[in-house]
Design an enzyme around this catalytic site. Structure first.
Site, PDB file in Angstrom:
ATOM      1  N   SER A 139     -74.735 -15.808 -19.368  1.00  0.00           N
ATOM      2  CA  SER A 139     -73.974 -16.045 -18.136  1.00  0.00           C
ATOM      3  C   SER A 139     -72.669 -15.264 -18.238  1.00  0.00           C
ATOM      4  O   SER A 139     -72.176 -15.034 -19.347  1.00  0.00           O
ATOM      5  CB  SER A 139     -73.643 -17.535 -18.026  1.00  0.00           C
ATOM      6  N   TYR A 152     -71.022 -26.020 -21.058  1.00  0.00           N
ATOM      7  CA  TYR A 152     -71.910 -24.949 -20.567  1.00  0.00           C
ATOM      8  C   TYR A 152     -71.381 -23.584 -21.003  1.00  0.00           C
ATOM      9  O   TYR A 152     -72.106 -22.768 -21.577  1.00  0.00           O
ATOM     10  CB  TYR A 152     -72.002 -25.017 -19.043  1.00  0.00           C
TER      11      TYR A 152
HETATM   12  N1  LIG Z   1     -77.305 -19.915 -11.104  1.00  0.00           N
HETATM   13  C1  LIG Z   1     -76.285 -19.296 -11.676  1.00  0.00           C
HETATM   14  O1  LIG Z   1     -75.239 -19.073 -11.051  1.00  0.00           O
HETATM   15  C2  LIG Z   1     -76.388 -18.828 -13.095  1.00  0.00           C
HETATM   16  C3  LIG Z   1     -75.368 -17.977 -13.573  1.00  0.00           C
HETATM   17  C4  LIG Z   1     -75.431 -17.535 -14.880  1.00  0.00           C
HETATM   18  C5  LIG Z   1     -76.494 -17.930 -15.691  1.00  0.00           C
HETATM   19  N2  LIG Z   1     -77.468 -18.751 -15.198  1.00  0.00           N
HETATM   20  C6  LIG Z   1     -78.547 -19.127 -16.111  1.00  0.00           C
HETATM   21  O2  LIG Z   1     -79.795 -18.778 -15.555  1.00  0.00           O
HETATM   22  C7  LIG Z   1     -80.805 -19.621 -16.121  1.00  0.00           C
HETATM   23  C8  LIG Z   1     -81.694 -20.159 -15.008  1.00  0.00           C
HETATM   24  O3  LIG Z   1     -80.934 -21.056 -14.202  1.00  0.00           O
HETATM   25  P1  LIG Z   1     -81.045 -21.103 -12.607  1.00  0.00           P
HETATM   26  O4  LIG Z   1     -79.729 -20.792 -12.059  1.00  0.00           O
HETATM   27  O5  LIG Z   1     -82.226 -20.349 -12.163  1.00  0.00           O
HETATM   28  O6  LIG Z   1     -81.233 -22.689 -12.365  1.00  0.00           O
HETATM   29  P2  LIG Z   1     -82.501 -23.594 -12.114  1.00  0.00           P
HETATM   30  O7  LIG Z   1     -83.235 -23.165 -10.902  1.00  0.00           O
HETATM   31  O8  LIG Z   1     -82.028 -24.997 -12.200  1.00  0.00           O
HETATM   32  O9  LIG Z   1     -83.435 -23.249 -13.364  1.00  0.00           O
HETATM   33  C9  LIG Z   1     -83.377 -23.898 -14.592  1.00  0.00           C
HETATM   34  C10 LIG Z   1     -84.820 -24.035 -15.062  1.00  0.00           C
HETATM   35  O10 LIG Z   1     -84.815 -24.484 -16.417  1.00  0.00           O
HETATM   36  C11 LIG Z   1     -85.821 -25.455 -16.560  1.00  0.00           C
HETATM   37  N3  LIG Z   1     -85.458 -26.355 -17.652  1.00  0.00           N
HETATM   38  C12 LIG Z   1     -84.293 -27.046 -17.790  1.00  0.00           C
HETATM   39  N4  LIG Z   1     -84.352 -27.819 -18.889  1.00  0.00           N
HETATM   40  C13 LIG Z   1     -85.572 -27.579 -19.461  1.00  0.00           C
HETATM   41  C14 LIG Z   1     -86.237 -28.098 -20.603  1.00  0.00           C
HETATM   42  N5  LIG Z   1     -85.650 -29.024 -21.386  1.00  0.00           N
HETATM   43  N6  LIG Z   1     -87.477 -27.657 -20.897  1.00  0.00           N
HETATM   44  C15 LIG Z   1     -88.075 -26.731 -20.105  1.00  0.00           C
HETATM   45  N7  LIG Z   1     -87.504 -26.216 -18.994  1.00  0.00           N
HETATM   46  C16 LIG Z   1     -86.272 -26.656 -18.687  1.00  0.00           C
HETATM   47  C17 LIG Z   1     -85.863 -26.195 -15.220  1.00  0.00           C
HETATM   48  O11 LIG Z   1     -87.133 -26.779 -14.969  1.00  0.00           O
HETATM   49  P3  LIG Z   1     -87.415 -28.348 -15.245  1.00  0.00           P
HETATM   50  O12 LIG Z   1     -86.197 -29.112 -14.804  1.00  0.00           O
HETATM   51  O13 LIG Z   1     -88.639 -28.636 -14.444  1.00  0.00           O
HETATM   52  O14 LIG Z   1     -87.663 -28.468 -16.720  1.00  0.00           O
HETATM   53  C18 LIG Z   1     -85.613 -25.045 -14.239  1.00  0.00           C
HETATM   54  O15 LIG Z   1     -86.839 -24.465 -13.823  1.00  0.00           O
HETATM   55  C19 LIG Z   1     -80.071 -20.689 -16.916  1.00  0.00           C
HETATM   56  O16 LIG Z   1     -80.079 -20.377 -18.291  1.00  0.00           O
HETATM   57  C20 LIG Z   1     -78.666 -20.618 -16.362  1.00  0.00           C
HETATM   58  O17 LIG Z   1     -77.701 -21.074 -17.266  1.00  0.00           O
HETATM   59  C21 LIG Z   1     -77.436 -19.199 -13.930  1.00  0.00           C
END
Ligand SMILES: NC(=O)c1ccc[n+]([C@@H]2O[C@H](COP(=O)([O-])OP(=O)(O)OC[C@H]3O[C@@H](n4cnc5c(N)ncnc54)[C@H](OP(=O)(O)O)[C@@H]3O)[C@@H](O)[C@H]2O)c1
Length: 248
Positions: A139, A152
């Site tokens: 991130s 985080y």
């Molecule tokens: N959105 C942003 O602004 C942003 C910015 C920088 C980095 N990121 C990073 O991008 C990545 C994806 O996040 P996103 O933004 O796409 O959010 P998201 O849609 O909430 O995706 C997170 C995914 O991780 C899965 N997950 C969470 N805990 C888990 C576990 N214990 N076992 C297996 N799967 C798990 C969730 O599915 P389940 O709940 O069904 O398990 C969900 O599909 C993350 O690492 C996040 O930190 C996001």
């Protein structure tokens, strides 16, 4: 690295950034497997992207991590790319003491421990492949923390650090190590948006995926996208000079 004809596991691939990567990589000619905890979200993703394979898995559980590798070996022995994308994010008010930290998702377990352990499980398997990769999603907040997301931000800083070491240790191997550094992306992770988050502009997930694929194809190992570039640049003075000094 080549961005077609791979078999790729994306943790947390049913939603958000993981799903956008699954979609873009499927379109580019790869076999994609997604995993996550919620069967309904995996089924929804499969309905939108019939080519994907799905696997229910909680990556914070040691037994499930080990079982995930065994399942991959049995069903997709050709798998050559692991994308550590699953993540959790919480707002924390530290003046409230420990209360805010108890209960809910454990960001250190999900964002850091699971990523480190899954990488370790998959490395011997990926080393057997002619061309392989581990792609970690960190991130922009790994580089400059957002104070209302203290754990985080710290967990993502650790993911960045681990990824640098991993790349160094694997530099003479078949495994290329990439880090995707997203800006604020419009996903469920951010709902609601944290007060004080001035990175208010949210990139659509498919735009992030569109920026990532050419960077992977040109072996750009650190891939800061959009506003994350400013955070990376802002955090750096002589980081690599120092890193190289202690890692000769
Ligand atoms: N959105 C942003 O602004 C942003 C910015 C920088 C980095 N990121 C990073 O991008 C990545 C994806 O996040 P996103 O933004 O796409 O959010 P998201 O849609 O909430 O995706 C997170 C995914 O991780 C899965 N997950 C969470 N805990 C888990 C576990 N214990 N076992 C297996 N799967 C798990 C969730 O599915 P389940 O709940 O069904 O398990 C969900 O599909 C993350 O690492 C996040 O930190 C996001």
């Amino acid at each position: 690295m080549k961005i077609k004809d791979n078999t790729i596991l994306i943790t947390g691939g049913a939603t958000g950034i993981g799903f956008a990567l699954a979609e873009a990589l499927t379109k580019a000619g790869n076999k994609v497997i997604i995993c996550g905890r919620r069967p309904a979200k995996l089924a929804e993703a499969k309905a939108r992207l019939p080519g994907v394979e799905t696997k229910v898995c909680d990556i914070t559980d040691e037994k499930e991590r080990a079982a995930l590798l065994e399942w991959v070996k049995s069903n997709f022995g050709e798998l050559n790319i692991l994308i550590n994308n699953a993540g959790a994010q919480r707002t924390m008010r530290l003046k409230g003491g420990v209360q805010d930290m108890l209960g809910g998702e454990d960001e250190i377990q999900t964002n850091l421990v699971a990523l480190v352990r899954l990488s370790a499980y998959f490395i011997p398997f990926l080393l057997e492949k002619k061309e392989s990769a581990i792609i970690n999603v960190s991130s922009g907040l790994a580089f400059i923390p957002l104070a209302v997301k203290p754990v985080y931000s710290a967990s993502k800083a650790a993911v960045h650090s681990f990824t640098v070491s991993l790349r160094h240790q694997l530099k003479d191997s078949s495994i290329k190590v990439f880090e995707i550094i997203p800006p604020t992306v419009d996903t469920d992770l951010l709902k609601p948006v944290a007060p004080g988050n001035t990175l208010a502009k949210r990139m659509p997930p498919h735009e992030l995926a569109a920026a990532v694929l050419p960077a992977l194809a040109s072996d750009q190992y650190e891939i800061p996208v959009g506003e994350a570039q400013g955070l990376v640049e802002g955090s750096r003075a002589d980081f690599y000079q120092t890193f190289n000094k202690i890692n000769k």
